[in-house]
Structures are given as C-alpha cells and as structure tokens.
Design a protein around this motif. Structure first.
Motif, PDB file in Angstrom:
ATOM      1  N   ASP A 200      -7.807   8.366  30.650  1.00 52.94           N
ATOM      2  CA  ASP A 200      -8.933   9.063  29.974  1.00 52.94           C
ATOM      3  C   ASP A 200     -10.032   8.213  30.112  1.00 52.94           C
ATOM      4  O   ASP A 200      -9.950   6.966  29.828  1.00 52.94           O
ATOM      5  CB  ASP A 200      -8.781   9.433  28.451  1.00 52.94           C
ATOM      6  CG  ASP A 200      -7.977  10.400  28.428  1.00 52.94           C
ATOM      7  OD1 ASP A 200      -7.618  11.145  29.499  1.00 52.94           O
ATOM      8  OD2 ASP A 200      -7.878  11.026  27.233  1.00 52.94           O
TER       9      ASP A 200
ATOM     10  N   ASN B 203     -10.317  14.029  32.873  1.00 55.19           N
ATOM     11  CA  ASN B 203      -9.376  13.685  31.670  1.00 55.19           C
ATOM     12  C   ASN B 203      -8.160  14.576  31.705  1.00 55.19           C
ATOM     13  O   ASN B 203      -6.790  13.957  31.300  1.00 55.19           O
ATOM     14  CB  ASN B 203     -10.290  13.473  30.558  1.00 55.19           C
ATOM     15  CG  ASN B 203     -11.053  12.234  30.393  1.00 55.19           C
ATOM     16  OD1 ASN B 203     -11.099  11.253  31.486  1.00 55.19           O
ATOM     17  ND2 ASN B 203     -12.007  12.464  29.566  1.00 55.19           N
TER      18      ASN B 203
ATOM     19  N   TYR C  19     -15.853  15.285  32.903  1.00 50.62           N
ATOM     20  CA  TYR C  19     -15.076  14.384  32.098  1.00 50.62           C
ATOM     21  C   TYR C  19     -13.958  15.208  31.777  1.00 50.62           C
ATOM     22  O   TYR C  19     -12.784  14.870  31.594  1.00 50.62           O
ATOM     23  CB  TYR C  19     -15.932  13.869  30.995  1.00 50.62           C
ATOM     24  CG  TYR C  19     -16.780  12.935  31.207  1.00 50.62           C
ATOM     25  CD1 TYR C  19     -16.526  11.661  31.610  1.00 50.62           C
ATOM     26  CD2 TYR C  19     -18.301  13.015  31.294  1.00 50.62           C
ATOM     27  CE1 TYR C  19     -17.297  10.688  31.751  1.00 50.62           C
ATOM     28  CE2 TYR C  19     -19.280  12.152  31.252  1.00 50.62           C
ATOM     29  CZ  TYR C  19     -18.667  10.834  31.777  1.00 50.62           C
ATOM     30  OH  TYR C  19     -19.609   9.783  31.756  1.00 50.62           O
TER      31      TYR C  19
END
Ligand code: UDP
Ligand code: MG
Length: 314
Positions: free
Chosen positions: A156, A150, A146
């Motif tokens: 995102d 992102n 993540y």
C-alpha cells in the motif's frame, strides 16, 4: 551530548533546471539548519540531474557559502527517481530527508520530521493536506491512482505522501539493497516498511521555473507504479480469456442446436463481425499488457546502472 557523537541529518535534493531557485533554496534551508545546528551536523546532497540551464553554476556558487553542500553532477538527465537514488547513495546522515529543490516542500516541516524521528519513528512521512497547487484533473487522477494501485498491488502506498519524508539510516540501507534499475521510489519506500509516523503539511506553489511533469508524464508514471508492484494486470487476461471462451462455447452450442432444429440460414454477418472485432480487440490489449511486463524484464536484464556521475564536489 558532546561534539563527538552529534548525529548527522542529510537532505537529498534533486535539481533539474532550477537556476532561479537555487539561492532561495539555500536561504530557506539555512533558516531551518540554524534551529537544528546545536544538536545535529547537517549536509545537503544536491543532485544536478542534467540541467540545461545554469543550475550547476548556481550550485557551485552556493557551495562557496554553504560548506555542508555536496554536489553530485549527473552526466545527463536521468529523471527524478534516478536522481533521488543517486542522492541516497551519497548521503551519509543518520537520518536522510529527500526534499524537492523548488521549495514546494516547505523546509520548516523538516523540524517536525526530526521531532518524530527523535520520538522513535524510523520513517516519518510528510503528508500533504491539500492539493490546491494541482491542476483539477490531477486531483481526481491522483485519488484514483492510489485507490487502484493499493487495490491491486502487494504493497500500500499511503495516499498524498510523496518523496518528502525522513528516513532513518536503517531504512536507507534497506533501500540501497533493492536491485531494480527502474525505480518507482514511492513504491520502494513503502515496500521496505519500518516503523512509520506521519506529519502534515501544505504544499507551496512553485516560485520559479515550471513543473517537469505534465499530465501525459504523470499517466505514464502511474502505469510505471502499478506495473512495478502488481502482477494483477497480467492475471486479468486469464480470467477474461476464460470468460470469453465460456461465452463463445455457449454461443456455439446455441448455433448448433438452432441449425439442427431449424436448418441453416445465411444471415450472420453482424454476429461474425462483432465476435471478430471483440476478440481481436481483447487480444491486442492483452498483448499490450504483456508487452509492458516484457519491457520491464528487458530493461532489468540489461542491468545498467541507474545513473552516471560526471563529478562530485564535496
Ligand atoms: N527533477 C529532477 N529531474 C527531473 C525532473 C524533476 O531532478 O527530470 C526535480 C526538480 O528539480 C524538483 C523535483 O524533482 O526539485 C520535482 O520536480 P517538479 O517540481 O517538476 O515536479 P512536481 O513538483 O510538479 O511534481
Ligand atoms: Mg515541484
């Protein structure tokens, strides 16, 4: 409200070799449906993703006592992302909830999802509050995935949120307009946007069968996600190329000056080897990353359907 304008909630559930869990799944779903039935019509779209066990027969059996069930039987195993896409295409509800069929997503959470939807959210995310059921390495890698994703992607992806969520009809229609055939659903879900709320839940352990995602598959899934939504891995090579060129230039200048001032000396084996190895390694990695994206162009340009349906039982 009258019978006439009761809204519909669709569950979309992919099944891959889940024969032992099918009846348990519908038993749990029915408990939740009992609480919603006065306000909503309900449907379940079960996608049989080319199961090699008796999942399909179990689904047909479940259909006998659960008339709200639609079975979409795919012609082979297309993978969870494709199965989900199929389910979204067949779902007719005003709200659609993708949910794993192995009961790792507790169906009771649907009640919370619906409540937030009623309050006006167009997307309600179910966020897992712990990763107890994950392997230790998965906990660490998921976190990094993540973070990295992102950092370098245009969108995102909210951390610890999977496919389990509620989506308003508007959101589903938006998703259906996305043409790509390699579908990283988490990313596509995030890409379409909309007003979003979140509820929290604890992932349950799998009761029957085994997960189809081992560490290697998850690693490839992560690469799929990043190359679907970021071109940063391509651009990195421009900068790296510039850096390596600049260093080579300085080194060349140094060698030139040294040779002019002190004459040439033969030793130089080490520096040549290092340069050759480093430069060719860097080039190979660069070609590899290029290949990743060319591969994507290749699959997208073939424009094949995401899945093929053998049969639909309504
Ligand atoms: N699944 C699927 N096709 C596949 C692999 C999995 O439809 O090729 C389904 C599976 O039946 C389950 C869900 O996707 O309902 C999640 O799969 P799994 O439990 O193996 O993944 P995990 O929960 O370990 O991430
Ligand atoms: Mg699972």
């Amino acid at each position: 409200m009258t019978e006439m304008n009761k809204r519909t909630i669709s569950l979309v559930s992919p099944f891959y070799n889940e024969e032992k869990g099918v009846q348990a799944f519908f038993a749990r779903i029915n408990e939740v449906f009992a609480e919603l039935a006065d306000r909503y019509d309900l449907e379940v779209i079960a996608i049989n993703d080319g199961s090699r066990d008796s999942t399909y027969d179990e689904l047909v059996k479940a259909k006998a006592s659960n008339p709200y069930l639609t079975i979409v039987d795919l012609s082979r195993n297309f993978g969870k992302e494709a199965a989900l896409s199929a389910g979204l295409d067949f779902a007719t509800g005003d709200a659609v909830v993708p949910i794993d069929s192995d009961l790792q997503h507790p169906p009771e959470v649907i009640l919370d999802l619906v409540r937030k939807w009623e309050d006006g959210a167009e997307v309600v995310l179910a966020k897992r509050v712990d990763r107890e059921t994950d392997r230790p390495i998965q906990k660490v890698t998921a976190n990094y995935f993540y973070r990295v994703h992102n950092r370098i992607s245009d969108i995102d992806i909210p951390a610890d949120v999977g496919d389990f969520r509620l989506m308003d009809r508007k959101v589903v229609e938006a998703l259906k307009t996305l043409p790509e055939s390699r579908r990283f659903m988490k990313g596509l879900f995030a890409w379409v946007g909309f007003r979003t709320a979140t509820v929290e839940y604890k992932v349950a352990a799998r009761e029957h069968g085994a997960s189809s995602f081992n560490t290697w598959k998850l690693w490839n899934f992560a690469i799929e996600g990043i190359t679907s939504f970021s071109s940063v891995p391509l651009r990195v090579w421009t900068y790296l190329g510039c850096a390596v060129s600049a260093i080579s230039f300085l080194y060349a200048a140094y060698l030139l000056i040294k040779t002019v001032l002190f004459g040439s000396d033969l030793p130089g084996y080490a520096s040549i080897m290092i340069t050759v190895l480093f430069a060719s390694g860097v080039q190979l990695i660069g070609i590899g990353v290029l290949g990743e994206y060319v591969g994507r162009i290749f699959t997208e340009s073939k424009n094949r359907p995401v899945y093929i349906v053998r049969d639909v039982i309504k």
